[in-house]
Design a protein around this motif. Sequence first.
Motif, mmCIF file in Angstrom:
data_model
loop_
_atom_site.group_PDB
_atom_site.id
_atom_site.type_symbol
_atom_site.label_atom_id
_atom_site.label_comp_id
_atom_site.label_asym_id
_atom_site.label_seq_id
_atom_site.Cartn_x
_atom_site.Cartn_y
_atom_site.Cartn_z
ATOM 1 N N PRO A 132 1.324 -1.826 -0.151
ATOM 2 C CA PRO A 132 0.150 -0.341 0.504
ATOM 3 C C PRO A 132 0.708 1.561 0.504
ATOM 4 O O PRO A 132 1.561 1.079 0.505
ATOM 5 C CB PRO A 132 -0.597 0.133 2.026
ATOM 6 C CG PRO A 132 -0.878 -1.391 1.523
ATOM 7 C CD PRO A 132 0.725 -1.864 1.037
ATOM 8 N N GLU A 133 0.433 2.079 -0.593
ATOM 9 C CA GLU A 133 1.247 3.210 -0.892
ATOM 10 C C GLU A 133 0.936 4.104 0.568
ATOM 11 O O GLU A 133 0.066 4.945 1.071
ATOM 12 C CB GLU A 133 0.566 4.623 -1.796
ATOM 13 C CG GLU A 133 0.968 4.281 -3.271
ATOM 14 C CD GLU A 133 2.179 4.316 -3.091
ATOM 15 O OE1 GLU A 133 3.005 5.348 -2.615
ATOM 16 O OE2 GLU A 133 2.496 3.803 -4.408
ATOM 17 N N VAL A 134 2.093 4.648 1.529
ATOM 18 C CA VAL A 134 1.991 4.899 2.274
ATOM 19 C C VAL A 134 2.789 5.916 2.938
ATOM 20 O O VAL A 134 2.884 6.975 3.716
ATOM 21 C CB VAL A 134 1.656 3.954 3.827
ATOM 22 C CG1 VAL A 134 0.796 2.834 3.953
ATOM 23 C CG2 VAL A 134 2.858 3.279 3.921
ATOM 24 N N LEU A 135 3.765 5.869 2.323
ATOM 25 C CA LEU A 135 4.727 6.758 2.506
ATOM 26 C C LEU A 135 4.813 7.975 1.404
ATOM 27 O O LEU A 135 4.386 8.182 -0.451
ATOM 28 C CB LEU A 135 7.099 6.713 2.528
ATOM 29 C CG LEU A 135 7.051 5.341 3.593
ATOM 30 C CD1 LEU A 135 7.972 5.082 3.313
ATOM 31 C CD2 LEU A 135 6.029 6.224 4.806
ATOM 32 N N PRO A 136 5.016 9.421 1.728
ATOM 33 C CA PRO A 136 4.121 10.226 0.430
ATOM 34 C C PRO A 136 5.718 10.006 -0.267
ATOM 35 O O PRO A 136 6.741 9.811 -0.701
ATOM 36 C CB PRO A 136 4.351 11.447 1.174
ATOM 37 C CG PRO A 136 5.817 11.497 2.634
ATOM 38 C CD PRO A 136 5.295 10.182 3.050
ATOM 39 N N SER A 137 5.192 10.673 -2.108
ATOM 40 C CA SER A 137 5.923 9.761 -2.533
ATOM 41 C C SER A 137 6.229 11.588 -3.735
ATOM 42 O O SER A 137 6.764 12.139 -4.619
ATOM 43 C CB SER A 137 5.859 9.094 -3.100
ATOM 44 O OG SER A 137 4.086 9.457 -4.249
ATOM 45 N N ASP A 138 6.718 12.328 -3.330
ATOM 46 C CA ASP A 138 6.808 14.005 -3.834
ATOM 47 C C ASP A 138 7.932 14.121 -3.965
ATOM 48 O O ASP A 138 8.705 13.850 -2.796
ATOM 49 C CB ASP A 138 5.934 14.640 -2.767
ATOM 50 C CG ASP A 138 5.041 15.293 -2.164
ATOM 51 O OD1 ASP A 138 3.793 14.350 -3.157
ATOM 52 O OD2 ASP A 138 4.180 15.462 -0.965
ATOM 53 N N ARG A 139 8.743 14.974 -4.992
ATOM 54 C CA ARG A 139 9.651 14.670 -5.120
ATOM 55 C C ARG A 139 10.114 15.705 -5.584
ATOM 56 O O ARG A 139 9.380 17.074 -5.222
ATOM 57 C CB ARG A 139 10.305 14.034 -6.904
ATOM 58 C CG ARG A 139 11.338 14.017 -7.238
ATOM 59 C CD ARG A 139 11.340 14.491 -9.220
ATOM 60 N NE ARG A 139 12.705 14.236 -9.534
ATOM 61 C CZ ARG A 139 13.649 13.313 -9.075
ATOM 62 N NH1 ARG A 139 13.497 12.253 -8.817
ATOM 63 N NH2 ARG A 139 14.777 13.039 -10.081
ATOM 64 N N ILE A 140 11.252 15.574 -4.193
ATOM 65 C CA ILE A 140 12.143 17.348 -3.922
ATOM 66 C C ILE A 140 12.908 17.546 -5.232
ATOM 67 O O ILE A 140 14.223 16.677 -5.059
ATOM 68 C CB ILE A 140 12.462 17.221 -2.726
ATOM 69 C CG1 ILE A 140 11.379 16.993 -1.613
ATOM 70 C CG2 ILE A 140 13.361 18.858 -2.314
ATOM 71 C CD1 ILE A 140 11.627 16.817 -0.191
ATOM 72 N N ASN A 141 13.688 18.617 -6.009
ATOM 73 C CA ASN A 141 14.377 18.747 -6.869
ATOM 74 C C ASN A 141 15.803 19.464 -5.898
ATOM 75 O O ASN A 141 15.310 20.345 -5.406
ATOM 76 C CB ASN A 141 13.822 19.667 -8.032
ATOM 77 C CG ASN A 141 12.792 19.314 -9.205
ATOM 78 O OD1 ASN A 141 13.220 17.599 -9.080
ATOM 79 N ND2 ASN A 141 11.749 19.384 -9.520
ATOM 80 N N LEU A 142 16.619 18.454 -6.032
ATOM 81 C CA LEU A 142 17.486 19.361 -5.469
ATOM 82 C C LEU A 142 18.532 20.582 -5.906
ATOM 83 O O LEU A 142 18.625 21.681 -5.561
ATOM 84 C CB LEU A 142 18.957 18.534 -4.847
ATOM 85 C CG LEU A 142 17.857 16.999 -4.221
ATOM 86 C CD1 LEU A 142 19.422 15.989 -3.381
ATOM 87 C CD2 LEU A 142 17.327 17.977 -2.593
ATOM 88 N N PHE A 143 19.068 20.095 -7.006
ATOM 89 C CA PHE A 143 19.627 21.601 -8.211
ATOM 90 C C PHE A 143 19.303 20.397 -9.631
ATOM 91 O O PHE A 143 19.412 19.596 -10.154
ATOM 92 C CB PHE A 143 20.875 21.189 -8.234
ATOM 93 C CG PHE A 143 21.857 20.171 -7.733
ATOM 94 C CD1 PHE A 143 22.106 19.193 -9.072
ATOM 95 C CD2 PHE A 143 22.383 20.033 -6.255
ATOM 96 C CE1 PHE A 143 23.036 18.003 -8.711
ATOM 97 C CE2 PHE A 143 22.980 18.089 -6.027
ATOM 98 C CZ PHE A 143 23.686 17.737 -7.658
ATOM 99 N N GLY A 144 19.483 21.114 -10.202
ATOM 100 C CA GLY A 144 19.200 20.268 -12.246
ATOM 101 C C GLY A 144 18.032 19.373 -12.047
ATOM 102 O O GLY A 144 16.903 20.317 -11.847
ATOM 103 N N ASN A 145 18.124 18.196 -12.231
ATOM 104 C CA ASN A 145 17.550 17.667 -13.332
ATOM 105 C C ASN A 145 16.946 16.413 -11.350
ATOM 106 O O ASN A 145 17.437 14.882 -11.867
ATOM 107 C CB ASN A 145 17.558 16.641 -14.032
ATOM 108 C CG ASN A 145 16.934 17.058 -15.270
ATOM 109 O OD1 ASN A 145 15.787 18.172 -15.420
ATOM 110 N ND2 ASN A 145 18.570 17.317 -16.727
#
Length: 304
Positions: A132-145
Amino acid sequence: MSAFDLFFQQLINGIIKGSLYAMIALGYTMVYGILGIINFAHGEVFMIGAMVAMTMTTILLKVGLSPILALVVAMLAAMVACMITSFLIERLAYRPLRHAPKLAPLITAIGMSFILQALAMLVWGREHFPFPEVLPSDRINLFGNVGVTMREIIIVVVSFVMMGGLFVLVNRTKLGRAMRATAENVNVTALMGVNPNKVISATFMIGAALAAVAGVLFATNYGGKVHFYMGFIPGMKAFIAAVLGGIGNIPGALVGGLVLGLVESMGAGYISAEYEDVFAFVVLVVVLIFRPSGLLGQRVADRA
């Protein structure tokens, strides 16, 4: 993606994967440090942790628990299940063979691995289950791609917190002193009033708890791979990580896991992801040829 971005993205991926390998490798290296045997059933303990957590999380979400609370409860249940499983493995399979020729516990370990796989197949079946999807999967851009998801950050943080807790336990507690003493000499430790059977059982159970957490974290990140055979490859790679760092050396397991994760990730990024599993075994062959004692040079004396 530029060469700069590719390097740092694979570096991040390697740390994430390596932290999981390191947690599993600690179970191998602690048991070897005390008993001088390789517990090849440890990968299946990892699998049981993931399967139990998947089942518990699914049930708890259906009864209305929040995703994070459901995962925490499921992780605790997985740790208990794996600790009981590992205790029974040590008590029933390894303890009677403690003074047998070294080939006997090795064969027994492989046999226990198959037994646990068969039991898991009987309980859960042959299917691949989604976690099950229980942890957030939001992507954090550090730099560039280059980026990382919140789920991956949680995996790394939890892994290092668990491993840090183990180092504190081994170096700052009475049980840790007993474990280190038993690793030096079981017979002398018994004469000093320490029960080696309890220490050895505790060692198996602590390693199992770490494997359970690794199994849960692995399942949350690779949710489509939860099945009865999932412990074999990660278990073998964790064994390679233990050998790479220096089998029997607890810091070496951490170093070996991270190095192996980085080697795999860089190989997948710069050569081909299809050969990702091959890179680990190439590392094993190279280490055994050129530095069999591992990166940290720990040598474990043969037991009589």
